[in-house]
Design a protein around this motif. Structure first.
Motif, mmCIF file in Angstrom:
data_model
loop_
_atom_site.group_PDB
_atom_site.id
_atom_site.type_symbol
_atom_site.label_atom_id
_atom_site.label_comp_id
_atom_site.label_asym_id
_atom_site.label_seq_id
_atom_site.Cartn_x
_atom_site.Cartn_y
_atom_site.Cartn_z
ATOM 1 N N SER A 16 0.811 -1.217 0.000
ATOM 2 C CA SER A 16 0.000 0.000 0.000
ATOM 3 C C SER A 16 0.843 1.266 0.000
ATOM 4 N N VAL A 17 2.119 1.175 0.419
ATOM 5 C CA VAL A 17 2.980 2.369 0.458
ATOM 6 C C VAL A 17 4.212 2.207 -0.429
ATOM 7 N N ARG A 20 5.884 5.252 -2.323
ATOM 8 C CA ARG A 20 6.360 6.437 -1.594
ATOM 9 C C ARG A 20 7.885 6.417 -1.429
ATOM 10 N N LEU A 129 7.141 6.572 6.639
ATOM 11 C CA LEU A 129 6.078 6.104 5.733
ATOM 12 C C LEU A 129 4.723 6.104 6.431
ATOM 13 N N LEU A 130 4.672 5.511 7.618
ATOM 14 C CA LEU A 130 3.392 5.389 8.315
ATOM 15 C C LEU A 130 2.913 6.727 8.851
ATOM 16 N N THR A 132 3.450 9.624 7.404
ATOM 17 C CA THR A 132 2.949 10.347 6.226
ATOM 18 C C THR A 132 1.590 9.813 5.795
ATOM 19 N N GLU A 133 1.449 8.487 5.827
ATOM 20 C CA GLU A 133 0.168 7.871 5.449
ATOM 21 C C GLU A 133 -0.935 8.300 6.397
ATOM 22 N N GLN A 134 -0.619 8.343 7.703
ATOM 23 C CA GLN A 134 -1.604 8.756 8.694
ATOM 24 C C GLN A 134 -2.009 10.211 8.481
ATOM 25 N N THR A 136 -1.887 11.943 5.693
ATOM 26 C CA THR A 136 -2.658 12.061 4.450
ATOM 27 C C THR A 136 -4.111 11.697 4.675
ATOM 28 N N ARG A 137 -4.331 10.620 5.430
ATOM 29 C CA ARG A 137 -5.710 10.193 5.695
ATOM 30 C C ARG A 137 -6.440 11.186 6.589
#
Length: 368
Positions: A16-17, A20, A129-130, A132-134, A136-137
């Protein structure tokens, strides 16, 4: 928030990442070959501050996943062409006459970051990574309808209706009814061309979201199990605190770790008796295919494992199940006579000392 260690266990989360790759440069500058695309094993090892051997072992374990992200090994004519195109780099960095050269793309390097356990740089990449993903959501929980869009749509409908009325030269007396008809036609056109496709997209997205939620839930359950098992590994205190069912499941995990297959664990609160005899807690096959029968006993089951316990298990394992490997695993101590009976009847007595070593990572030789 998901812990960075989850990326080590979940290929779904890694996928999923996987795009990136900017995370690599955010943590530390990544040097590339003169072609501006690839990185060698040595360069990967230098970036993550680990040995080339560590990178090579990781590639062996996860070659298929890394290949899907751009990793490849050059040989023969492909290697000669690459050496020619990168002559100055290759002559300075590598001896002539090598048989192959491993190359990583930036995406493959990011894949390594999500798999490499013993690297502080890799951990920082996973955390970035995590995070940034958090973020973004959190910034995009949904796309609310903008009032300006609604007003623009109403204005367009008004203009469309007025233009149609003017084009058709509708008399003033009949204008009210005709305006209604034109308005209905315009709305139907907007609904058909715009709203319906949007609704279809929303329904598809909703179905996709439900599917992904189901996958994530299953992945979460698996990760919790992995965390629990890893937490117990190496700790006799943790094993002593387990009830019979938990102990049986952990022993099954140890068996699978050593290559056992087709392992089925008995049901029942006691961790045994699921096969109707009260002695076989799990059945399966050792790594080399031999028939395996396992009995588990915790310290809560009794003060000691006696010779009678061993004889009863040996009879069931050898006669009823025709076991090639009979494993009696106990966190409770064996009596001296019990160990002698086990040796005579070819029952492997996994006593506390052997269990502690097995739990810390040693391979149980009898499993092949």
């Amino acid at each position: 928030m998901v812990h960075e260690g989850a990326l080590l266990e979940s290929q779904t989360l890694r996928a999923s990442v996987a795009e990136r790759t900017e995370a690599l440069d955010k943590v530390k500058a990544l040097s590339l070959l003169p072609d501006g695309v690839h990185v060698t094993t040595r360069m990967v090892a230098r970036y993550f501050e680990v040995s080339e051997h560590a990178v090579g072992k990781l590639v062996q374990r996860h070659r298929e996943e890394l290949t899907g992200n751009g990793f490849r090994t050059l040989r023969g004519s492909d290697l000669r062409i690459f050496e020619k195109d990168n002559l100055s780099f290759c002559s300075e960095s590598y001896p002539q006459g090598r048989a192959h050269l491993a190359l990583f793309t930036r995406r493959a390097v990011l894949n390594v970051a999500m798999l490499l356990r013993d690297s502080d740089v890799a951990r920082r990449v996973r955390t970035y990574l995590l995070d940034t993903e958090q973020a973004t959501r959190a910034e995009s929980p949904g796309a609310p309808v903008d009032d300006a869009v609604v007003h623009s749509l109403i204005e367009w409908l008004d203009q469309r209706i007025a233009a149609c009325v003017a084009e058709q030269g509708v008399p003033h007396a009949a204008r009210e009814g005709r305006v209604r008809e034109i308005a209905e036609e315009a709305v139907r056109g907007v609904v058909g061309r715009t709203v319906v496709p949007l609704l279809n997209q929303v329904m598809h997205a909703h179905g996709e979201l439900r599917r992904r939620l189901a996958e994530n839930e299953a992945e979460t359950v698996r990760l919790r199990r992995v965390v629990r098992e890893n937490g117990a590994a190496g700790s006799m205190a943790a094993l002593d605190a387990m009830d019979s069912r938990e102990f049986g499941r952990h022993v099954a995990w140890l068996c699978r770790r050593d290559g056992c297959a087709e392992l089925t664990v008995a049901r029942g609160e006691s961790g045994g008796g699921g096969y109707g005899d009260g002695f076989a807690d799990m059945l399966g096959h050792a790594a080399d295919g031999r028939r395996l029968v396992v009995r588990c006993r915790t310290r809560h089951s009794g003060a000691h494992i006696t010779s009678g316990d061993v004889l009863a298990f040996a009879g069931v394992a050898k006669l009823e199940y025709e076991a090639d490997v009979a494993l009696l695993v106990a966190s409770a101590p064996f009596t001296r006579d019990a160990l002698l009976v086990a040796a005579r009847h070819e029952v492997t007595a996994v006593h506390r000392g052997l269990l502690e070593a097995w739990n810390k990572g040693a391979r149980l030789r009898v499993l092949g």
